[in-house]
Scaffold this motif. Structure first.
Motif, PDB file in Angstrom:
ATOM      1  N   ILE A   1       0.868  -1.178   0.000  1.00  0.00           N
ATOM      2  CA  ILE A   1       0.000   0.000   0.000  1.00  0.00           C
ATOM      3  C   ILE A   1       0.903   1.225   0.000  1.00  0.00           C
ATOM      4  CG2 ILE A   1      -1.724   1.313   1.283  1.00  0.00           C
ATOM      5  CD1 ILE A   1      -2.861  -1.317   2.288  1.00  0.00           C
ATOM      6  N   ASN A   2       0.711   2.099  -0.982  1.00  0.00           N
ATOM      7  CA  ASN A   2       1.639   3.210  -1.201  1.00  0.00           C
ATOM      8  C   ASN A   2       1.180   4.540  -0.604  1.00  0.00           C
ATOM      9  OD1 ASN A   2       3.204   1.437  -2.743  1.00  0.00           O
ATOM     10  ND2 ASN A   2       2.077   1.931  -4.607  1.00  0.00           N
ATOM     11  N   VAL A   3      -0.080   4.656  -0.240  1.00  0.00           N
ATOM     12  CA  VAL A   3      -0.632   5.957   0.180  1.00  0.00           C
ATOM     13  C   VAL A   3      -1.254   5.820   1.563  1.00  0.00           C
ATOM     14  CG1 VAL A   3      -2.227   7.823  -0.392  1.00  0.00           C
ATOM     15  CG2 VAL A   3      -1.058   6.579  -2.225  1.00  0.00           C
ATOM     16  N   ALA A   4      -0.962   6.791   2.425  1.00  0.00           N
ATOM     17  CA  ALA A   4      -1.529   6.776   3.783  1.00  0.00           C
ATOM     18  C   ALA A   4      -2.946   7.341   3.778  1.00  0.00           C
ATOM     19  CB  ALA A   4      -0.648   7.597   4.729  1.00  0.00           C
ATOM     20  N   LEU A   5      -3.719   6.934   4.753  1.00  0.00           N
ATOM     21  CA  LEU A   5      -5.096   7.398   4.880  1.00  0.00           C
ATOM     22  C   LEU A   5      -5.129   8.915   5.068  1.00  0.00           C
ATOM     23  CD1 LEU A   5      -7.966   6.154   5.060  1.00  0.00           C
ATOM     24  CD2 LEU A   5      -7.719   6.232   7.535  1.00  0.00           C
ATOM     25  N   GLY A   6      -5.991   9.592   4.313  1.00  0.00           N
ATOM     26  CA  GLY A   6      -6.120  11.039   4.406  1.00  0.00           C
ATOM     27  C   GLY A   6      -5.203  11.815   3.488  1.00  0.00           C
ATOM     28  N   SER A   7      -4.351  11.112   2.738  1.00  0.00           N
ATOM     29  CA  SER A   7      -3.406  11.788   1.843  1.00  0.00           C
ATOM     30  C   SER A   7      -4.086  12.195   0.540  1.00  0.00           C
ATOM     31  CB  SER A   7      -2.219  10.874   1.537  1.00  0.00           C
ATOM     32  OG  SER A   7      -1.522  10.532   2.707  1.00  0.00           O
ATOM     33  N   ASN A   8      -3.524  13.232  -0.084  1.00  0.00           N
ATOM     34  CA  ASN A   8      -3.981  13.639  -1.401  1.00  0.00           C
ATOM     35  C   ASN A   8      -3.473  12.649  -2.441  1.00  0.00           C
ATOM     36  OD1 ASN A   8      -5.263  15.990  -0.463  1.00  0.00           O
ATOM     37  ND2 ASN A   8      -3.353  17.133  -0.540  1.00  0.00           N
ATOM     38  N   VAL A   9      -4.300  12.377  -3.434  1.00  0.00           N
ATOM     39  CA  VAL A   9      -3.917  11.483  -4.529  1.00  0.00           C
ATOM     40  C   VAL A   9      -4.257  12.147  -5.850  1.00  0.00           C
ATOM     41  CG1 VAL A   9      -4.157   9.353  -3.212  1.00  0.00           C
ATOM     42  CG2 VAL A   9      -6.151  10.299  -4.361  1.00  0.00           C
ATOM     43  N   ALA A  10      -3.489  11.790  -6.875  1.00  0.00           N
ATOM     44  CA  ALA A  10      -3.713  12.321  -8.218  1.00  0.00           C
ATOM     45  C   ALA A  10      -4.296  11.231  -9.099  1.00  0.00           C
ATOM     46  CB  ALA A  10      -2.404  12.836  -8.810  1.00  0.00           C
ATOM     47  N   GLN A  11      -5.059  11.633 -10.088  1.00  0.00           N
ATOM     48  CA  GLN A  11      -5.683  10.675 -11.002  1.00  0.00           C
ATOM     49  C   GLN A  11      -4.607   9.802 -11.661  1.00  0.00           C
ATOM     50  OE1 GLN A  11      -7.981  12.463 -14.106  1.00  0.00           O
ATOM     51  NE2 GLN A  11      -8.942  10.564 -14.726  1.00  0.00           N
ATOM     52  N   GLY A  12      -4.808   8.494 -11.613  1.00  0.00           N
ATOM     53  CA  GLY A  12      -3.860   7.563 -12.198  1.00  0.00           C
ATOM     54  C   GLY A  12      -2.727   7.154 -11.285  1.00  0.00           C
ATOM     55  N   GLN A  13      -2.663   7.722 -10.092  1.00  0.00           N
ATOM     56  CA  GLN A  13      -1.577   7.395  -9.162  1.00  0.00           C
ATOM     57  C   GLN A  13      -1.755   5.975  -8.624  1.00  0.00           C
ATOM     58  OE1 GLN A  13      -1.118  10.233  -5.987  1.00  0.00           O
ATOM     59  NE2 GLN A  13       0.087   8.839  -4.718  1.00  0.00           N
ATOM     60  N   ILE A  14      -0.649   5.229  -8.523  1.00  0.00           N
ATOM     61  CA  ILE A  14      -0.687   3.874  -7.970  1.00  0.00           C
ATOM     62  C   ILE A  14      -0.794   3.975  -6.453  1.00  0.00           C
ATOM     63  CG2 ILE A  14       0.564   1.709  -7.700  1.00  0.00           C
ATOM     64  CD1 ILE A  14       1.901   2.264 -10.378  1.00  0.00           C
ATOM     65  N   ILE A  15      -1.887   3.477  -5.904  1.00  0.00           N
ATOM     66  CA  ILE A  15      -2.079   3.548  -4.451  1.00  0.00           C
ATOM     67  C   ILE A  15      -1.835   2.208  -3.773  1.00  0.00           C
ATOM     68  CG2 ILE A  15      -3.651   5.496  -4.570  1.00  0.00           C
ATOM     69  CD1 ILE A  15      -5.974   3.597  -4.328  1.00  0.00           C
ATOM     70  N   ALA A  16      -1.818   1.132  -4.547  1.00  0.00           N
ATOM     71  CA  ALA A  16      -1.548  -0.182  -3.957  1.00  0.00           C
ATOM     72  C   ALA A  16      -1.122  -1.151  -5.059  1.00  0.00           C
ATOM     73  CB  ALA A  16      -2.766  -0.714  -3.212  1.00  0.00           C
ATOM     74  N   GLU A  17      -0.499  -2.252  -4.624  1.00  0.00           N
ATOM     75  CA  GLU A  17      -0.088  -3.310  -5.546  1.00  0.00           C
ATOM     76  C   GLU A  17      -0.582  -4.641  -5.001  1.00  0.00           C
ATOM     77  OE1 GLU A  17       4.114  -3.148  -6.143  1.00  0.00           O
ATOM     78  OE2 GLU A  17       4.142  -0.945  -6.189  1.00  0.00           O
ATOM     79  N   MET A  18      -0.915  -5.553  -5.915  1.00  0.00           N
ATOM     80  CA  MET A  18      -1.365  -6.872  -5.496  1.00  0.00           C
ATOM     81  C   MET A  18      -0.827  -7.929  -6.451  1.00  0.00           C
ATOM     82  SD  MET A  18      -5.427  -6.691  -6.486  1.00  0.00           S
ATOM     83  CE  MET A  18      -5.710  -8.395  -6.000  1.00  0.00           C
ATOM     84  N   GLN A  19      -0.760  -9.163  -5.955  1.00  0.00           N
ATOM     85  CA  GLN A  19      -0.339 -10.304  -6.761  1.00  0.00           C
ATOM     86  C   GLN A  19      -1.585 -11.133  -7.089  1.00  0.00           C
ATOM     87  OE1 GLN A  19       2.910 -10.522  -7.664  1.00  0.00           O
ATOM     88  NE2 GLN A  19       3.302  -8.672  -6.443  1.00  0.00           N
ATOM     89  N   SER A  20      -1.771 -11.374  -8.393  1.00  0.00           N
ATOM     90  CA  SER A  20      -2.963 -12.084  -8.824  1.00  0.00           C
ATOM     91  C   SER A  20      -2.595 -13.175  -9.832  1.00  0.00           C
ATOM     92  CB  SER A  20      -3.971 -11.115  -9.453  1.00  0.00           C
ATOM     93  OG  SER A  20      -5.065 -11.807 -10.012  1.00  0.00           O
ATOM     94  N   PRO A  21      -2.708 -14.458  -9.468  1.00  0.00           N
ATOM     95  CA  PRO A  21      -2.433 -15.532 -10.424  1.00  0.00           C
ATOM     96  C   PRO A  21      -3.317 -15.465 -11.663  1.00  0.00           C
ATOM     97  CG  PRO A  21      -2.573 -16.387  -8.182  1.00  0.00           C
ATOM     98  CD  PRO A  21      -3.044 -14.961  -8.139  1.00  0.00           C
ATOM     99  N   ASP A  22      -4.529 -14.925 -11.510  1.00  0.00           N
ATOM    100  CA  ASP A  22      -5.432 -14.832 -12.664  1.00  0.00           C
ATOM    101  C   ASP A  22      -4.871 -13.924 -13.743  1.00  0.00           C
ATOM    102  OD1 ASP A  22      -7.165 -16.517 -11.371  1.00  0.00           O
ATOM    103  OD2 ASP A  22      -8.411 -14.909 -10.560  1.00  0.00           O
ATOM    104  N   MET A  23      -4.014 -12.972 -13.352  1.00  0.00           N
ATOM    105  CA  MET A  23      -3.426 -12.072 -14.349  1.00  0.00           C
ATOM    106  C   MET A  23      -2.533 -12.841 -15.317  1.00  0.00           C
ATOM    107  SD  MET A  23      -4.618  -9.075 -14.047  1.00  0.00           S
ATOM    108  CE  MET A  23      -3.459  -8.176 -15.065  1.00  0.00           C
ATOM    109  N   LEU A  24      -1.876 -13.892 -14.834  1.00  0.00           N
ATOM    110  CA  LEU A  24      -1.042 -14.702 -15.724  1.00  0.00           C
ATOM    111  C   LEU A  24      -1.886 -15.353 -16.808  1.00  0.00           C
ATOM    112  CD1 LEU A  24       1.247 -16.422 -13.045  1.00  0.00           C
ATOM    113  CD2 LEU A  24       1.802 -14.463 -14.501  1.00  0.00           C
TER     114      LEU A  24
END
Length: 368
Positions: free
Chosen positions: A80-103
């Protein structure tokens, strides 16, 4: 004690020198008397609305400015890249996940791309053969049909990956490199603030599970709990005022149903002024102001005196001051809103009012 007695005696002497005419309540004062009594007058502040009263309210984000970032595929939250209450910009990556279905999805895209390239090669070959008269037009049409299907499958596979969280740029890069990965980047759809985090690192989530709530706070609303007996007083476009910070809002909706538990109805108002001190989720007290075309003004509460159940102010005249009855619509402990009795040209005593009242009621005596 001697100094205090002298001051009181001085004021008493001036009060005894005031001439009060009983017919029009005129209090005659000379320039010297005004100076010694420290009487000061001001013009009333003109307002365009009548206060209806105070009510509790909440600051909320309009529903069309709130978004949920959900998991496009099942997987595990890895970062998780962004803390609660922080400003975010459109398209900004706020989290990453691993998904076997993506393969599986990426492999499907590469297979679709291979089939498309093969169908395109066959179409180009058959086009040359037709031009040389070796094959029939029917054969070319069959080849073109296979090419069209392969093209549709390729576009569908690309769109599925985009819907699953990959950007079009990332899809193009994967097609060029032919490298697949189970990593999935979660991006915010708008400029705003991260309002709520529903996931933690290491958590396994299902497809479409809500993970984050993002809101654009450039526009805020007030949700006001209004007692049902006062709903008839509220009108659309009436003004709502907050004292701290001092901002204004406009009523845009009055609910048609009443809550059974509190017997209050929801009144919504749009905050037109952006203020960093007003934040979504705040509980505030607001004052409803009913718009009016009548002359309404505001004076310091100290300018208003009561006598025999009525309210008066002292209005400056050429010879002194006159006590004039007024109608007070509301007061907030500091100022009084008057909707009858004054005009725009009047000047009202706001200092030395106690001395004027004493002279007017005869407490200080009068001169024949």
């Amino acid at each position: 004690m001697k100094t205090g007695f002298t001051a009181v005696a001085t004021v008493a002497l001036y009060l005894m020198a005031l001439a009060v005419h009983a017919g029009d309540a005129l209090i005659k004062l000379s320039a010297e008397q005004l100076e010694h009594l420290d009487v000061r007058s001001v013009k009333p502040e003109i307002v365009d609305a009548l206060p209806l009263g105070w009510a509790p309210a909440r600051v909320v984000i309009p529903p069309d400015r709130e978004y949920i970032v959900s998991a496009p595929q099942a997987g595990v939250i890895s970062r998780i890249n962004v803390a609660l209450g922080s400003n975010v910009a459109q398209g900004q990556i706020i989290a990453e996940m691993q998904s076997p279905d993506m393969l599986t999805l990426q492999r499907g895209l590469l297979n679709a791309m291979t089939e498309y390239n093969l169908a395109q090669t066959k179409l180009n070959r058959d086009q040359k053969l037709l031009d040389e008269g070796i094959i029939s037009n029917l054969r070319l049409q069959e080849t073109r049909s296979i090419y069209d299907k392969a093209q549709i499958n390729l576009r569908e596979s690309e769109q599925i990956l985009v819907s699953s969280g990959m950007s079009r740029k990332e899809v193009k890069a994967m097609q060029q490199s032919r490298a697949i990965s189970n990593a999935l980047m979660l991006r915010t759809p708008i400029n705003g603030v991260l309002l709520e985090r529903l996931a933690t690192v290491g958590q396994r989530v299902g497809m479409l599970a809500p993970l984050f709530r993002v809101g654009n706070v450039d526009q805020l609303w007030l949700e006001i709990d209004m007692p049902q007996e006062r709903l008839k007083e509220v009108r659309l476009n009436d003004r709502v005022e907050l004292q701290a910070p001092q901002i204004r809002a406009v009523i845009i909706e009055v609910s048609r149903n009443v809550r059974m538990d509190s017997q209050s109805a929801l009144v919504r108002a749009r905050i037109d002024e952006h203020d960093e001190n007003v934040r979504a989720g705040q509980n505030v007290n607001v004052q409803i102001m009913h718009a009016s075309t009548d002359f309404i003004c505001r004076v310091p509460l100290t300018a208003v005196v009561s006598e025999e159940g009525k309210q008066y102010v002292f209005v400056k005249t050429g010879d002194g001051f006159t006590a004039r009855e007024v109608r007070v619509a509301a007061s907030d402990g500091h100022q009084a809103v008057i909707h009858e009795g004054l005009s725009e040209q009047d000047r009202v005593a706001v200092q030395g009012v106690a001395a004027l009242k004493a002279a007017w009621t005869g407490l200080g005596g009068s001169v024949e």
